[in-house]
Structures are given as C-alpha cells and as structure tokens.
Design a protein around this motif. Structure first.
Motif, PDB file in Angstrom:
ATOM      1  N   ALA A 168       0.816  -1.208   0.000  1.00  0.00           N
ATOM      2  CA  ALA A 168       0.000   0.000   0.000  1.00  0.00           C
ATOM      3  C   ALA A 168       0.851   1.260   0.000  1.00  0.00           C
ATOM      4  O   ALA A 168       0.610   2.188  -0.781  1.00  0.00           O
ATOM      5  CB  ALA A 168      -0.928  -0.005   1.215  1.00  0.00           C
ATOM      6  N   GLY A 172       2.468   1.705  -3.819  1.00  0.00           N
ATOM      7  CA  GLY A 172       1.502   2.697  -4.293  1.00  0.00           C
ATOM      8  C   GLY A 172       1.926   4.128  -4.078  1.00  0.00           C
ATOM      9  O   GLY A 172       1.311   5.048  -4.635  1.00  0.00           O
ATOM     10  N   TYR A 176       0.167   8.002  -5.183  1.00  0.00           N
ATOM     11  CA  TYR A 176      -0.494   8.969  -4.302  1.00  0.00           C
ATOM     12  C   TYR A 176       0.153  10.346  -4.417  1.00  0.00           C
ATOM     13  O   TYR A 176      -0.542  11.369  -4.479  1.00  0.00           O
ATOM     14  CB  TYR A 176      -0.441   8.503  -2.842  1.00  0.00           C
ATOM     15  N   LEU A 254      -5.159   3.992   2.044  1.00  0.00           N
ATOM     16  CA  LEU A 254      -4.021   3.072   2.125  1.00  0.00           C
ATOM     17  C   LEU A 254      -4.417   1.775   2.816  1.00  0.00           C
ATOM     18  O   LEU A 254      -3.942   0.698   2.447  1.00  0.00           O
ATOM     19  CB  LEU A 254      -2.849   3.723   2.851  1.00  0.00           C
ATOM     20  N   GLN A 256      -7.337   0.418   2.642  1.00  0.00           N
ATOM     21  CA  GLN A 256      -8.069  -0.346   1.627  1.00  0.00           C
ATOM     22  C   GLN A 256      -7.096  -1.060   0.694  1.00  0.00           C
ATOM     23  O   GLN A 256      -7.322  -2.206   0.294  1.00  0.00           O
ATOM     24  CB  GLN A 256      -8.970   0.591   0.825  1.00  0.00           C
ATOM     25  N   SER A 257      -6.017  -0.387   0.352  1.00  0.00           N
ATOM     26  CA  SER A 257      -4.988  -1.004  -0.491  1.00  0.00           C
ATOM     27  C   SER A 257      -4.352  -2.189   0.219  1.00  0.00           C
ATOM     28  O   SER A 257      -4.130  -3.249  -0.384  1.00  0.00           O
ATOM     29  CB  SER A 257      -3.919   0.042  -0.837  1.00  0.00           C
ATOM     30  N   HIS A 260      -6.669  -5.134   0.213  1.00  0.00           N
ATOM     31  CA  HIS A 260      -6.755  -5.745  -1.114  1.00  0.00           C
ATOM     32  C   HIS A 260      -5.520  -6.603  -1.388  1.00  0.00           C
ATOM     33  O   HIS A 260      -5.625  -7.649  -2.040  1.00  0.00           O
ATOM     34  CB  HIS A 260      -6.902  -4.674  -2.178  1.00  0.00           C
ATOM     35  N   SER A 261      -4.363  -6.172  -0.894  1.00  0.00           N
ATOM     36  CA  SER A 261      -3.152  -6.975  -1.040  1.00  0.00           C
ATOM     37  C   SER A 261      -3.318  -8.326  -0.353  1.00  0.00           C
ATOM     38  O   SER A 261      -2.959  -9.368  -0.907  1.00  0.00           O
ATOM     39  CB  SER A 261      -1.954  -6.228  -0.445  1.00  0.00           C
TER      40      SER A 261
END
Length: 270
Positions: A168, A172, A176, A254, A256-257, A260-261
């Motif tokens: 995240a 990512g 961002y 973050l 949420q990321s 999802h990972s």
C-alpha cells in the motif's frame, strides 16, 4: 556490483520493466533478460535497450529470478515456466499479496524472497522492502540486499505482514504523490499559469519540500506549521483540508490497499 550477475525477470509489466531499467543503469556488470509473452510489450522493452524474450530460457543460467507477473498468474507459474523446477538459484517475488509460504510451497524452493519495490527504482531512487524465506542463507540475503540497494533504498523486515502494508505505502506511494501533484498543477492552471510553468513550479515545490524534510529536524506536520501564519492564507487551506478529513481519507485509502493486497494473496492460494 563488483562481480558479474545475471538476472532473469519473469513479467515485463510496469514493475518488472522499472526494476530492469534501474539495474541496467546501476551497473554494467548486471545482465538483465525479461520474459514477456506479449509481442507489443516485448518491442517496447527492447526499445529501451533491455533484452526481452517470449519464453523462459531452458536451461535457466541466471543466478537470480525475479517474479513480476500479476498475482493471479502465480498458481499457473510452474505450468507456464516448467524450467523453474530445475532452477537452484535465488527467487524473488515482487507480486502483491503472495506470501512466503505460498512461494516456498508452490515453487518447492527454499532460497525465496518476497519484495515490494516501486516505480522510482527505474531511476535508482526507489524504495524496496524485502523479507527472506526462513531457510534463506546469509550469503543470499546479502546478495538481494546488495542488488536492491542499487535501485535506491533497500530495507529488510522480519514480519511478513509489513509487506502487505508496504504494498500500500511503498508500491503505491508514487501514485499517491502523483495524484496530489496533479491537483496542485490543476489549481495552477485554473489560476492562469500555462501547463509547462505549472508543472515546473509544482515539481520544484515537491523537490524542495522533500529536501527540507530530509535535512530535518522538522517532522512533516511541524514543517506544515512553520509555513502557516496564524489566520493566514495557508492556514485557511489546511483548515479546509482538515474539515474535509483529507488526512483521514488518505490513511483509510491506504488501508483499503493493504486489505486488497491480503485478498490478492488469498486468491492466489485458492
């Protein structure tokens, strides 16, 4: 790198290509080959000066393999690349969510790492977090730390859950920052600056602010407070951001990321 090293990257997407570019730029002693089945993508990679092939070499003569395929491909990896069964070197996965236990079990190998790099590795300004498998030798741990250090900052962790957090934050992160950068540029253009001037100003603001934070001793919020004059224009904007709970929204995004990972890892294990 003081000795020659051959690295095979399976997967020529954005991350695989970024890693390859960084390695090529860091040392003439690192030899890179990317395995990428898509013809158009192979042509794009070749145009950057990197060797790209359709199929995995047989036998594999590289010392290190980096797995940079989408995580949903992982269950099929041994079928798509049967040469992996005979590989005795080091394997590094940069696939989001795929755990060390999955890697060691499905690949039937002990010298396995899980790493999360980011796109800035392509210009040797990246950040990579890694964790070695439980039976990895100190020699191979030093090797992986050494090669990822050529791409920027290399950090090893001992708790695997931090790799999902790193997906995240580290993986990512450039997105961002770019997202916020786009908003600053949009404001500048609305204010009347042309695109070139707006972009130049904002990038220099980011560069200068990063340098201030790196030089210390201020924390990010302390630096923010130093810029603000009580009742001034910057405070007006920050008060609006706080009212809109932008900082909370960023942290939630973050998270949420991160979730999802974890979910991607569960899917690859099914």
């Amino acid at each position: 790198m003081t000795t020659a090293l051959s690295i095979l990257i399976i997967g020529g997407g954005q991350m695989g290509s970024a890693i390859a570019l960084g390695f090529i730029r860091s040392s003439a002693k690192i030899s890179i080959t990317i395995v990428e089945p898509d013809l158009d993508r192979r042509i794009e990679i070749t145009d950057t000066g990197i060797i790209a092939v359709k199929e995995t070499p047989n036998p594999i003569t590289s010392e290190v393999i980096i797995l940079a395929t989408p995580p949903h491909i992982f269950p099929l990896l041994s079928e798509l690349h049967p040469q992996l069964q005979h590989f005795t070197g080091v394997i590094v996965s940069v696939m989001a969510g795929v755990s060390l236990s999955e890697l060691t079990t499905r690949l039937n190998r002990t010298q396995v790492f899980r790493s999360i790099p980011n796109l800035a590795c392509s210009i040797n300004q990246g950040t990579t977090l890694s964790i070695p498998g439980p039976q990895v030798t100190r020699k191979n741990e030093d090797l992986i730390n050494r090669i990822f250090s050529t791409l920027g900052t290399s950090i090893f962790v001992t708790e695997e859950h931090l790799l999902d957090s790193a997906t995240a934050l580290v993986g990512g992160g450039p997105a961002y920052i770019s997202y916020f950068t786009a908003a600053l540029i949009e404001y500048a253009k609305i204010a009347g600056f042309d695109n070139a001037s707006a972009t130049s100003m904002v990038i220099q603001i980011l560069r200068g602010t990063s340098a201030l934070l790196e030089a210390g001793p201020d924390t990010p919020m302390r630096l923010c407070e130093r810029v603000m004059t009580p009742g001034g224009t910057t405070q007006k904007a920050i008060n609006h951001f706080n009212h809109m709970q932008i900082k909370t929204s960023i942290v939630d995004g973050l998270n949420q990321s991160f979730l999802h990972s974890v979910e991607l890892g569960r899917r690859s294990w099914r």
